[in-house]
Design an enzyme around this catalytic site. Structure first.
Site: not given
Length: 722
Positions: A63, A87, A91-92, A154, A274
């Site tokens: 990812h 990124h 956090e993870d 992301d 259109d």
């Protein structure tokens, strides 16, 4: 402190093909040493995310590498690509910011930290968005635009792989994408991102609608493919004949674009002619205008459907000529004409020809305009203590239909649709707005509340004595104007509240045989500290706004003065009433139940947060109010009172043609303005009307009533309520 390298170089032996593809992309515009840093970022990220998988079962590292690849397609710098790969690490994973900073530098660590904070935000809808989180996100953008570019990439990759999520999550993420992230991409001029986010969001949010419209578009395209090829050939042939370099590109409108148009214009698919359009790309602005002449010579233009966004770019930096032609098959054809440079900016917005450090020299560039917008947002949030109010202001900027206006000197201002002359005044400068009295639109004098349309020339007339008033808030739509007016009114309200609170506290202290001036500074400061107030002005404003009772404050101050003894209230007869002029509108409001007027006997009732609500002594609600005597304030009208006050008249009339006009003329002749009229009762012979009018005083009301009685069509006139 030096931080040791996270892993020895070359720790990951096998480099997956998707990483090699990323390296091939960045090597076309970055030097070899930067490509090596990106490989290093992958090694660090892969080790940090070891064992983690996505919902689809793929290794999690796929990812962030995909996000970095999207940014590489935009030609972003190495620091942004590295931050994209890393990124999610803060956090993870167990990685610390200090480790990232030691390995890749402060800028990368700040970008990763900024994106991490954005990842913690959850929006359910535009209306229910977490206002404080939204403010933080926009301020993170203001500090470094690359933060939002990583976040948008992301979100784009997550939308592309949304199928692995459950139905409820898909709908929540899709709604958030359509209502928050796609508009931000549009505001930053990133039309390619915006279009894909919208289409993916539409497909996830309304799969059946997306499928039906997509099938209709395919069917329509099948019928018209030959027609499109013929028009494309005709356009390029006409350009060549006129020696204008350029190419014509046909394009199909997206399902979301078609769906939005169907919904907004209440049309069926068959009514939308259109579905497809054409883009002409040439090499210079001069050739754009020549190409416009060429295509207008080829097919007849539709009147009033031409827009020049080259001379007057959109707020996000977008430039193009738009025209609609009547094609050879009876259907209108939308054509956009632009240079290759403009085409790049239209597709990529702030990411086009990325120049983060130096900025762009062009005042029309998407980057310069985005930074101007974000700078204005930063100023706005500094003057807006309420996050919800800030979000309200930002929404106006994020979802505009723009109008373009000129000053007498030829400067261009872009404002949202429905903007007024007052919005224009504040767009020019806050001081111009604060002192505005009227405007000249195309050299004609108009009120400040006049709505403006594109192409008008606007000149603001100011006067040193003019100041904002609360009614102005009803006449503006821009966040800047709303913030400036509210700030001024809050300042006025605070001054009025301090003055009024001083009078109320002095009156309460006077009843106890002392005054505010007689309280020692040390005693007063001790009381303020215990009440957790910084200054005396805060205490006085709190009293005036009904948040603290003056009698209670006076009792506590006298007790502190006497060493804790219970105060003895002096029996000095009735306390002196506080006089009001009616101009203390920041502190005073007037009861809608009885509509007090200058000249009436009045009493004040302290309502928490609202201040003093003024009622007539004979108001039917006073029986209930007197059960809380500590909230009742003895007030009276001052000798000099100005302004208009609302009153209501109950008028019984003969029910015959023209009677309403006769009564209204009598009220107008007495120099009173009618705000509203309604029938209360009505039969064949008589009717009862309720007039809401504006008068200066009780005496003025009596004059209005006399004139109404003299009309000969009235059987009774009464003040309402009695």
């Amino acid at each position: 402190m030096e931080v040791a390298p996270l892993t020895p170089p070359g720790a990951v032996a096998d480099v997956p093909p998707y990483v090699l593809a990323l390296e091939d992309k960045v090597s076309t515009y970055l030097p070899a040493e930067q490509v090596a840093r990106i490989r290093r970022a992958f090694i660090v990220g892969a080790e940090a995310h070891e064992g983690q998988t996505r919902k689809s079962g793929e290794p999690y590292i796929t990812h962030p590498v995909a996000v970095a690849t999207i940014l590489a397609d935009l030609g972003l710098d190495a620091e942004t690509i590295i931050a994209a790969i890393l990124h999610d690490t803060l956090e993870d994973t167990r990685l610390e910011r200090a480790e990232l900073e030691g390995e890749f530098g402060t800028t990368v660590a700040e970008l990763v930290d900024g994106v991490t904070k954005l990842d913690k935000m959850r929006f359910t809808s535009r209306a229910e968005a977490d206002a404080e989180s939204f403010r933080k996100m926009l301020l993170a953008m203001a500090r470094d635009l690359r933060v939002i570019l990583i976040k948008l990439s992301d979100r784009l990759h997550n939308m592309r792989t949304l199928g692995a999520k459950d139905a409820e999550s898909r709908r929540r993420i899709a709604r958030e994408t359509l209502e928050i992230y796609a508009p931000i991409a549009q505001r930053l001029g990133m039309n390619k991102f915006k279009a894909e986010l919208q289409d993916l969001g539409f497909r996830a949010m309304y799969p059946d609608r997306h499928r039906v419209i997509s099938e209709r578009i395919r069917a329509a395209l099948g019928n018209r493919r030959e027609a499109m090829a013929r028009i494309e050939t005709a356009l390029e042939g006409r350009l060549a004949a006129d020696h204008i370099p350029g190419r014509a590109i046909s394009r199909i409108k997206s399902p979301w674009s078609i769906y939005s148009k169907m919904r907004n214009e209440h049309k069926s698919f068959a009514q939308l002619m259109d579905v497809y359009g054409f883009r002409v790309v040439t090499d210079s602005a001069m050739h754009c205008y020549q190409a416009l002449g060429a295509v207008h010579g080829l097919y007849k233009p539709v009147d009033s459907r031409f827009k020049d966004f080259i001379a007057i770019p959109k707020a996000n930096g977008y430039q193009s000529l738009h025209t609609v032609l009547l094609g050879p098959f009876g259907a209108p054809i939308e054509i956009q004409i632009r240079t290759a440079e403009m085409d790049s900016v239209a597709e990529r917005g702030v990411a086009a020809h990325w120049a983060y450090k130096t900025g762009s020299s062009s005042s029309n560039s998407a980057q310069a305009r985005a930074r101007e917008w974000l700078s204005a947002l930063a100023d706005s949030q500094a003057n807006t203590p309420s996050a919800a109010e800030f979000l309200e202001n930002v929404k106006i900027d994020l979802f505009p239909d723009e109008v373009y206006l000129f000053t007498p000197r030829g400067e261009i201002f872009s404002l949202p649709r429905h903007a007024t002359a007052l919005d224009f005044a504040y767009a020019v400068h806050t001081d111009v707005g604060d002192h505005a009295v009227a405007a000249r639109v195309d050299k004609k004098l108009v009120p400040l509340r006049t709505k403006l349309i594109s192409g008008q020339q606007v000149e603001i007339i100011t006067a040193p004595s003019a100041v904002p008033n609360p009614a102005w808030l009803e006449s503006v739509v821009t966040g800047k104007a709303r913030t400036a007016i509210r700030q001024y009114l809050k300042h006025l309200q605070h001054e009025d509240a301090v003055d009024f609170g001083h009078r109320m506290l002095d009156r309460a202290l006077d009843a106890r045989g002392t005054s505010l001036d007689a309280i020692p500074a040390t005693t007063l400061q001790r009381y303020l500290d215990e009440a957790k107030l910084k200054r005396l002005e805060e205490l006085l404003a709190d009293i005036a706004l009904g948040n603290r009772m003056p009698d209670q404050v006076a009792t506590q101050l006298v007790a502190a003065l006497g060493g804790g003894r219970a105060p003895v209230v002096a029996d000095a007869g009735p306390a002196e009433k506080i006089r009001i002029t009616g101009a203390e509108r920041g502190v005073l409001t007037f009861g809608n139940c009885c509509h007090p007027l200058p000249g009436d006997d009045i009493v004040g009732y302290l309502s928490s947060g609202k201040g003093i609500v003024v009622h007539r002594v004979e108001c039917p609600n006073m029986v209930e109010f007197r059960k809380s005597p500590e909230r009742c304030v003895a007030i009276e009208w001052d000798r000099d009172v100005s302004g208009d006050y609302r009153a209501q008249l109950r008028i019984e009339v003969l029910n015959r043609p023209g009677v309403l006009a006769t009564v209204a003329a009598a009220i107008a002749a007495a120099e009173s303005n009618i705000e509203n009229v309604e029938y209360i009762e009505r039969d064949t012979s008589a009717a009862t009307l309720l007039f809401a009018i504006e008068v200066r005083s009780r005496t003025h009301l009596a004059e209005v009533m006399r004139r109404v009685r003299r009309t000969g069509v009235v059987s009774g006139v009464y003040r309402h309520p009695l």
